[in-house]
Design a protein around this motif. Structure first.
Motif, PDB file in Angstrom:
ATOM      1  N   ASN A 179       0.847  -1.192   0.000  1.00  0.00           N
ATOM      2  CA  ASN A 179       0.000   0.000   0.000  1.00  0.00           C
ATOM      3  C   ASN A 179       0.885   1.246   0.000  1.00  0.00           C
ATOM      4  OD1 ASN A 179      -1.765   2.160   0.633  1.00  0.00           O
ATOM      5  ND2 ASN A 179      -3.191   0.734   1.618  1.00  0.00           N
ATOM      6  N   GLU A 180       1.080   1.846  -1.164  1.00  0.00           N
ATOM      7  CA  GLU A 180       1.991   2.972  -1.282  1.00  0.00           C
ATOM      8  C   GLU A 180       1.474   4.222  -0.588  1.00  0.00           C
ATOM      9  OE1 GLU A 180       3.648   3.659  -5.189  1.00  0.00           O
ATOM     10  OE2 GLU A 180       3.218   1.587  -5.790  1.00  0.00           O
ATOM     11  N   GLU A 181       0.170   4.410  -0.529  1.00  0.00           N
ATOM     12  CA  GLU A 181      -0.381   5.606   0.100  1.00  0.00           C
ATOM     13  C   GLU A 181      -0.075   5.649   1.595  1.00  0.00           C
ATOM     14  OE1 GLU A 181      -1.744   8.324  -1.213  1.00  0.00           O
ATOM     15  OE2 GLU A 181      -1.124   7.402  -3.105  1.00  0.00           O
ATOM     16  N   GLN A 182      -0.127   4.496   2.247  1.00  0.00           N
ATOM     17  CA  GLN A 182       0.143   4.459   3.678  1.00  0.00           C
ATOM     18  C   GLN A 182       1.587   4.833   3.988  1.00  0.00           C
ATOM     19  OE1 GLN A 182      -1.167   0.423   4.550  1.00  0.00           O
ATOM     20  NE2 GLN A 182      -2.991   1.184   5.576  1.00  0.00           N
ATOM     21  N   VAL A 183       2.526   4.289   3.231  1.00  0.00           N
ATOM     22  CA  VAL A 183       3.925   4.607   3.505  1.00  0.00           C
ATOM     23  C   VAL A 183       4.250   6.029   3.058  1.00  0.00           C
ATOM     24  CG1 VAL A 183       4.949   3.770   1.333  1.00  0.00           C
ATOM     25  CG2 VAL A 183       6.249   3.616   3.449  1.00  0.00           C
ATOM     26  N   ARG A 184       3.570   6.503   2.019  1.00  0.00           N
ATOM     27  CA  ARG A 184       3.795   7.872   1.567  1.00  0.00           C
ATOM     28  C   ARG A 184       3.353   8.884   2.625  1.00  0.00           C
ATOM     29  NH1 ARG A 184       4.619  10.554  -3.219  1.00  0.00           N
ATOM     30  NH2 ARG A 184       3.981  12.733  -3.181  1.00  0.00           N
ATOM     31  N   LEU A 185       2.230   8.621   3.279  1.00  0.00           N
ATOM     32  CA  LEU A 185       1.738   9.529   4.316  1.00  0.00           C
ATOM     33  C   LEU A 185       2.741   9.622   5.466  1.00  0.00           C
ATOM     34  CD1 LEU A 185      -0.440  11.359   5.440  1.00  0.00           C
ATOM     35  CD2 LEU A 185      -1.604   9.334   6.354  1.00  0.00           C
ATOM     36  N   VAL A 186       3.338   8.494   5.830  1.00  0.00           N
ATOM     37  CA  VAL A 186       4.357   8.514   6.887  1.00  0.00           C
ATOM     38  C   VAL A 186       5.538   9.377   6.471  1.00  0.00           C
ATOM     39  CG1 VAL A 186       6.044   7.106   8.121  1.00  0.00           C
ATOM     40  CG2 VAL A 186       3.700   6.294   7.870  1.00  0.00           C
ATOM     41  N   LEU A 187       6.030   9.173   5.247  1.00  0.00           N
ATOM     42  CA  LEU A 187       7.177   9.940   4.778  1.00  0.00           C
ATOM     43  C   LEU A 187       6.844  11.426   4.656  1.00  0.00           C
ATOM     44  CD1 LEU A 187       8.540   7.484   2.041  1.00  0.00           C
ATOM     45  CD2 LEU A 187       9.420   7.849   4.353  1.00  0.00           C
ATOM     46  N   GLU A 188       5.597  11.746   4.284  1.00  0.00           N
ATOM     47  CA  GLU A 188       5.194  13.150   4.215  1.00  0.00           C
ATOM     48  C   GLU A 188       5.194  13.790   5.600  1.00  0.00           C
ATOM     49  OE1 GLU A 188       1.422  13.105   2.265  1.00  0.00           O
ATOM     50  OE2 GLU A 188       2.274  13.082   0.241  1.00  0.00           O
ATOM     51  N   LYS A 189       4.776  13.032   6.605  1.00  0.00           N
ATOM     52  CA  LYS A 189       4.814  13.561   7.976  1.00  0.00           C
ATOM     53  C   LYS A 189       6.252  13.806   8.430  1.00  0.00           C
ATOM     54  CE  LYS A 189       0.457  11.594   9.655  1.00  0.00           C
ATOM     55  NZ  LYS A 189      -0.187  10.675  10.629  1.00  0.00           N
ATOM     56  N   LEU A 190       7.133  12.851   8.132  1.00  0.00           N
ATOM     57  CA  LEU A 190       8.530  13.032   8.503  1.00  0.00           C
ATOM     58  C   LEU A 190       9.129  14.249   7.805  1.00  0.00           C
ATOM     59  CD1 LEU A 190       9.785   9.318   8.285  1.00  0.00           C
ATOM     60  CD2 LEU A 190       9.258  10.605  10.366  1.00  0.00           C
ATOM     61  N   LEU A 191       8.774  14.429   6.543  1.00  0.00           N
ATOM     62  CA  LEU A 191       9.277  15.569   5.785  1.00  0.00           C
ATOM     63  C   LEU A 191       8.707  16.881   6.325  1.00  0.00           C
ATOM     64  CD1 LEU A 191      11.217  15.940   3.477  1.00  0.00           C
ATOM     65  CD2 LEU A 191       9.310  15.786   1.879  1.00  0.00           C
ATOM     66  N   THR A 192       7.464  16.842   6.799  1.00  0.00           N
ATOM     67  CA  THR A 192       6.861  18.041   7.374  1.00  0.00           C
ATOM     68  C   THR A 192       7.582  18.446   8.656  1.00  0.00           C
ATOM     69  OG1 THR A 192       4.697  17.461   6.446  1.00  0.00           O
ATOM     70  CG2 THR A 192       4.718  19.020   8.276  1.00  0.00           C
ATOM     71  N   VAL A 193       7.905  17.469   9.501  1.00  0.00           N
ATOM     72  CA  VAL A 193       8.649  17.776  10.738  1.00  0.00           C
ATOM     73  C   VAL A 193      10.014  18.366  10.390  1.00  0.00           C
ATOM     74  CG1 VAL A 193       9.692  16.796  12.811  1.00  0.00           C
ATOM     75  CG2 VAL A 193       7.457  15.993  12.053  1.00  0.00           C
ATOM     76  N   ARG A 194      10.688  17.774   9.394  1.00  0.00           N
ATOM     77  CA  ARG A 194      12.004  18.276   8.989  1.00  0.00           C
ATOM     78  C   ARG A 194      11.894  19.696   8.460  1.00  0.00           C
ATOM     79  NH1 ARG A 194      15.690  14.568   5.123  1.00  0.00           N
ATOM     80  NH2 ARG A 194      15.493  13.240   6.977  1.00  0.00           N
ATOM     81  N   THR A 195      10.860  19.957   7.646  1.00  0.00           N
ATOM     82  CA  THR A 195      10.672  21.290   7.081  1.00  0.00           C
ATOM     83  C   THR A 195      10.344  22.309   8.162  1.00  0.00           C
ATOM     84  OG1 THR A 195       9.826  20.254   5.057  1.00  0.00           O
ATOM     85  CG2 THR A 195       9.408  22.605   5.336  1.00  0.00           C
ATOM     86  N   TYR A 196       9.522  21.909   9.118  1.00  0.00           N
ATOM     87  CA  TYR A 196       9.156  22.802  10.225  1.00  0.00           C
ATOM     88  C   TYR A 196      10.398  23.215  11.017  1.00  0.00           C
ATOM     89  CZ  TYR A 196       7.710  23.994  14.972  1.00  0.00           C
ATOM     90  OH  TYR A 196       7.588  24.612  16.192  1.00  0.00           O
ATOM     91  N   LYS A 197      11.261  22.258  11.344  1.00  0.00           N
ATOM     92  CA  LYS A 197      12.464  22.577  12.110  1.00  0.00           C
ATOM     93  C   LYS A 197      13.437  23.428  11.277  1.00  0.00           C
ATOM     94  CE  LYS A 197      13.140  21.826  15.621  1.00  0.00           C
ATOM     95  NZ  LYS A 197      12.735  22.596  16.829  1.00  0.00           N
ATOM     96  N   ARG A 198      13.469  23.187   9.965  1.00  0.00           N
ATOM     97  CA  ARG A 198      14.331  24.015   9.118  1.00  0.00           C
ATOM     98  C   ARG A 198      13.816  25.452   9.097  1.00  0.00           C
ATOM     99  NH1 ARG A 198      16.922  22.894   3.187  1.00  0.00           N
ATOM    100  NH2 ARG A 198      17.346  25.073   2.652  1.00  0.00           N
ATOM    101  N   ALA A 199      12.509  25.606   8.993  1.00  0.00           N
ATOM    102  CA  ALA A 199      11.928  26.949   9.004  1.00  0.00           C
ATOM    103  C   ALA A 199      12.214  27.652  10.318  1.00  0.00           C
ATOM    104  CB  ALA A 199      10.422  26.861   8.756  1.00  0.00           C
TER     105      ALA A 199
END
Length: 497
Positions: free
Chosen positions: A397-417
Motif C-alpha cells: 500500500n503505497e499511500e500508507q507509507v507515503r503519508l508517513v514519509l510526508e509527515k517526517l518531511l513536514t517535521v524536517r521542514t518545520y524545524k528548518r523553518a
C-alpha cells in the motif's frame, strides 16, 4: 473487549548507522556458546539486499507465516495433514547453513606463536562447526554497505526486475540499514506451528518464549516463522530464539541491544490491545492489515479501556506504563511507525519508521537539481521507489507509507523553518494541512526523535512477581490450536492451556 498488555518496540531507521553494536551485545550475552555460533538473535541487514538468512522474505521458498483460507487463515507450513505428518521428522522448508553462513574463527596460535622467519605469519580461518580450514564466502551481513551490487540487491524480492536494473545506475546507488529481532507477534506462527507446545506467549507482557524442556527439535517453528528468528541449536538438539532480555526487563533494565544502541534508534514501551480482534485482523485483506492492527491498539487513557484492562487482570502499573509508552505515540497517536511485512499476518509488535532516502537528481552548472515542484514531490524521486518501501512495511500500500514519509518531511521542514528561516510559510502551512500535523505535534515528534532521554525511549513496566507467582495455567494466556497428526487449524489467543 479483552484487553491485554504487550511489551512493544519501535526502530527509527533514519537514525541507524549500521554499527552492529546491538548485534555484538546480544551475541556476547546469549549466543556465545557451542551450537549457537551462527545465531544472531539481533542482526542488522543492508537494504536493498537478500538479508539473513538469504532471501528470508521469500515465503514461496520457506513457507513461513499465514495465508488466507476463506474467512480465516492457515499456516503455510501446514498445507495439509498428510504432508505435515510426513515432514514431522524432516522439514523440507528450513534454511540451510549456506543460507545463514558457516561461522568461523582464526588460528591465532599460528600468528602469535610463529617462529621468527622471513615470511609474514598469517592466521588461517577455520570453521567453528567442523574445525577445518575454510574459505570465507558469507557472513551475517555479507552485503554490508554493498546495496546496489549485482549479487545482493539484484536478488532482493522487494524489487521488480526493472527496478533491479535501474538500481545499478551510479546516481541511484543507495542503501539503508534494517535491524531485526524477534517481533514477539500477537499472532505468532512459530507458536502455532510447534507440535510439542514448547513455544508460548507470556501472559503478563506478551513476550514469546521457548521452553527448552518441552522442545523436541522438530523445527516447525523455524519454518513457521516468516522472519526466521527461531534457530536450531545443533549441539543441544533444541530450538532457541530472542527472549527480549526478559531477565533485564524484570530488573528494570532495557534489553541489551536497546541499551547498547549507538544511534539511539530503539524505543520500548507497553501497548494495550484488544485480543478479541486478533483473528479478524489477521484474516483481513492485505491493504487493510496496517490500519486494522493500529485499531487493535487501545487508548490507555480511555476509562473504558482502563476498566476492561482491570477486568482482564492487567495491573494498573502496566496501564500507567502504557500511558507513557513512546511506542504508543509513534504507532497509534502519530501513525509514523509501521510493521515489517504485515502480509505475513503474524501481527508483529516491532514497528519501524521508514527512512527518508536521498532523492534522484542531476548536476547542472555545479548545482544538484532534483526538479521538485514542492517538498512532497521529492518523495517520488527517491532513489528507491515508493513501491519498495510499501513492499517492506505496508503489504504494497503505497499511500500508507507515503503519508508517513510526508509527515517526517513536514517535521524536517518545520524545524528548518524554525532554525534557518528560509522556508515559505505558505508552503509549510499547506504541508500541515495535508498531513494533519501542527507546530505543537511537530515539536513533540522532534523532541522524542532527536532529544529523548533514556527514560523517554525505554518505559519499562514494573515487574509484579506476586502476580506472576500466582498465575495458573487457567490464568496464563496461551495459543489454542487444534492438532491432528500435524494438521494445524487457525490459532487464536485464549485464556487457559
Amino acid at each position: 473487549m479483552d484487553v491485554r498488555a504487550q511489551v512493544s518496540m519501535m526502530f527509527h531507521l533514519d537514525k541507524c548507522i549500521g554499527c552492529h553494536t546491538c548485534s555484538v551485545a546480544c551475541k556476547n550475552i546469549w549466543t556465545d556458546r557451542e551450537g549457537t555460533e551462527y545465531m544472531w538473535w539481533n542482526n542488522v541487514e543492508t537494504k536493498p539486499g537478500t538479508g539473513y538468512p538469504t532471501k528470508w522474505e521469500d515465503q514461496d521458498k520457506y513457507k513461513g507465516g499465514w495465508q488466507p483460507k476463506g474467512k480465516t487463515i492457515k499456516l503455510k507450513v501446514a498445507e495439509n495433514k498428510s504432508n505435515t505428518f510426513a515432514n514431522i521428522f524432516h522439514q523440507p522448508h528450513l534454511p540451510t547453513i549456506d543460507d545463514y553462513y558457516e561461522p568461523w574463527t582464526y588460528k591465532y596460535g599460528d600468528l602469535f606463536d610463529a617462529k621468527a622467519g622471513d615470511d609474514q605469519p598469517t592466521a588461517r580461518p577455520v570453521s567453528l562447526i567442523t574445525g577445518k580450514n575454510i574459505d570465507i564466502n558469507a557472513g551475517p551481513n555479507w552485503d554490508d554497505d554493498l546495496s546496489g551490487s549485482s549479487v545482493y540487491a539484484k536478488n532482493d524480492p522487494n524489487l521488480t526486475e526493472e527496478e533491479k536494473q535501474a538500481l545499478f545506475e551510479i546516481e541511484r546507488l543507495t542503501m539503508f540499514y534494517l535491524p531485526r529481532i524477534c517481533n514477539h507477534c500477537l499472532n505468532p506462527a512459530c507458536v502455532a506451528s510447534c507440535p510439542s507446545g514448547a513455544l508460548y506467549k507470556r501472559g503478563e507482557d506478551g513476550i514469546v518464549l521457548l521452553d527448552q524442556n518441552t522442545c523436541r527439535g522438530w523445527r516447525f517453528c523455524i519454518s513457521g516463522c516468516p522472519y526466521k528468528k527461531t534457530y536450531y541449536n545443533w549441539k543441544t538438539g533444541k530450538s532457541e530464539k530472542c527472549i527480549l532480555c526478559f531477565p533485564r526487563i524484570e530488573s528494570g533494565q532495557a534489553p541489551a541491544c536497546f541499551h547498547s544502541c549507538v544511534g539511539r534508534i530503539r524505543y520500548l514501551g507497553v501497548v494495550l490491545y484488544d485480543a478479541d480482534k486478533i483473528e479478524a485482523t489477521a484474516s483481513a485483506p492485505e491493504n487493510e492489515l496496517v490500519d486494522l492492527q493500529r485499531e487493535m491498539i487501545l487508548d490507555p487513557h480511555d476509562p473504558e479501556v482502563i476498566a476492561a484492562a482491570e477486568k482482564s487482570g492487567v495491573p494498573f502499573s502496566m496501564v500507567e506504563a502504557a500511558q507513557k509508552s513512546p511506542v504508543y505515540k509513534f504507532v497509534k497517536k502519530w501513525k509514523l511507525a509501521l510493521p515489517l511485512h504485515p502480509e505475513f499476518r503474524t501481527l508483529p509488535m516491532l514497528f519501524y519508521i521508514p527512512p527518508l532516502l536521498p532523492v534522484l537528481g542531476r548536476m547542472e552548472d555545479g548545482v544538484y537539481n532534483v526538479d521538485s515542484e514542492d517538498y512532497f514531490t521529492s518523495l517520488d524521486k527517491a532513489r528507491l521507489p515508493m513501491r519498495y518501501m510499501a513492499n517492506l512495511f505496508t503489504a504494497g500500500n503505497e499511500e500508507q507509507v507515503r503519508l508517513v514519509l510526508e509527515k517526517l518531511l513536514t517535521v524536517r521542514t518545520y524545524k528548518r523553518a524554525e532554525e534557518v528561516g528560509d522556508m515559505d510559510s505558505a508552503q509549510l502551512k499547506a504541508m500541515f494541512e495535508k498531513t494533519g500535523l501542527t507546530p505543537e505535534l511537530c515539536e513533540e515528534i522532534y523532541r522524542l526523535t532527536s532529544l529523548p532521554t533514556f527514560e523517554d525511549r525505554f518505559v519499562i513496566p514494573p515487574t509484579h512477581r506476586e502476580y506472576v507467582a500466582e498465575l495458573t495455567m487457567e490464568d496464563a494466556y496461551t495459543f489454542k490450536a487444534e492438532i491432528g497428526f500435524g494438521g494445524f487449524k487457525t490459532v487464536r489467543l485464549e485464556r487457559g492451556a
